[in-house]
Design an enzyme around this catalytic site. Sequence first.
Site, mmCIF file in Angstrom:
data_model
loop_
_atom_site.group_PDB
_atom_site.id
_atom_site.type_symbol
_atom_site.label_atom_id
_atom_site.label_comp_id
_atom_site.label_asym_id
_atom_site.label_seq_id
_atom_site.Cartn_x
_atom_site.Cartn_y
_atom_site.Cartn_z
ATOM 1 N N CYS A 46 -5.381 -53.210 -114.325
ATOM 2 C CA CYS A 46 -5.808 -54.372 -113.550
ATOM 3 C C CYS A 46 -5.519 -54.058 -112.089
ATOM 4 C CB CYS A 46 -5.047 -55.621 -113.997
ATOM 5 S SG CYS A 46 -5.519 -57.136 -113.120
ATOM 6 N N ASP A 47 -6.412 -54.481 -111.200
ATOM 7 C CA ASP A 47 -6.172 -54.189 -109.786
ATOM 8 C C ASP A 47 -5.405 -55.298 -109.082
ATOM 9 O OD1 ASP A 47 -8.197 -56.045 -109.852
ATOM 10 O OD2 ASP A 47 -9.421 -55.099 -108.304
ATOM 11 N N TYR A 75 -2.830 -65.053 -110.184
ATOM 12 C CA TYR A 75 -3.258 -65.829 -111.341
ATOM 13 C C TYR A 75 -2.231 -66.875 -111.767
ATOM 14 C CZ TYR A 75 -7.441 -63.058 -112.063
ATOM 15 O OH TYR A 75 -8.680 -62.468 -111.899
#
Length: 406
Positions: free
Chosen positions: A155-156, A232
Amino acid sequence: MRLVILGGGGFRVPLVHRALVADGRVAELVLHDVDPARLAAIRSVLRGGPRVETTTDLDEALRGADFVFSAIRVGGLAGRAIDEEVAHQHGVLGQETVGAGGIAYGLRTAPVARDIARRVARLAPEAWVINFTNPAGLITEVMAEHLGPRVIGICDSPVGLCRRVAGALGVEDARFDYAGLNHLGWLQGVHRDGEDLLPRLLADAVALGSFEEGRLFGVEWLQALGVIPNEYLHYYYDTRDALGGDRGAYLLRQQQRFYDGEVDWETTRLEREATYMKQDRDTLEGGGYEHVALRLMHAIANNERATLILNVRNGSTLSTLDADAVVEVPCTVDSTGATPLPVSPLPDHAAGLVLSVKAVDRLVMEGTRRSALKAFAVHPLVDSLAAARSLLDTYVRRHPGLAYLS
């Protein structure tokens, strides 16, 4: 080197190809997708670089693979739009990897990912799988059932967080103490020359408010937390503000214009990136995951030692989770794969959330109606058992791929 991309008709594949052209070390690229029209549309965009093959035959694609990038989207963007719509009708979060939407996406994707992993193990047992498919931590753990350490999730988002924090501190070559699950992690330290620089940043309100996470969460909240959360975490800390939206439906409409030949790929890409989390961001740092994937691939293929934040089996890294749980932590990478580095124990508020969300992942992986109901009901962002029952019933009715839960 033979690289296979599963989900090869996906809209972001040209970004990977662009990175491959610049890199120049992949000789053969195979694009696999279940939709031949999407494959053809993406193939028409690609220029230069390695020799490109396209196929809708999964076994044919996998034979002889050295590396497999798994970037599938089961149900397509239409499926994501349904995930969001159903969640919003029930008054809960519908984001594609978080909350009810993430559960629905995981339930659709886990059986397909499990089948892919079995085929890779049979047809290309020496291949390394780099998983892009969301929910990335859950799907990496599903595939690890058959591939063990030969599947690594990427994931970046953590990379971007660390880069922005380093920029705010004005430092390079720092060591980042980051831990959690995919889309549920916290930066707990920034170490350089034996000193942790994070307290300095947290004490400087101006510097703390100068980058994306500072603006998204607010200086006061970050100082109260004492750590910097992944972006997130916005969906957990600001759930009411994050409700609503139809990102999936928007992307479906936008990208369909490209696949129908109405708009070129580059114009569509720029429109897509300009609206990503627009409600929360006033800056844009598009792309990035393809570069993480290439760094990981070359570190393994060429024994080029690297340190990357990856989704891998926990081992003993986080004491609150079992050894097989896939976590997102800094790792050293070489020809033997990825090895987690020591990290600080998570604070109680973070550890509790990690345990709760990991329990949901495991219930999704079980793949029964009973476990699916329990997954919806115990998720911290679903607030009633009645809503959980209705969510499950509605998703099963709307998604053909969930018929196995009937």
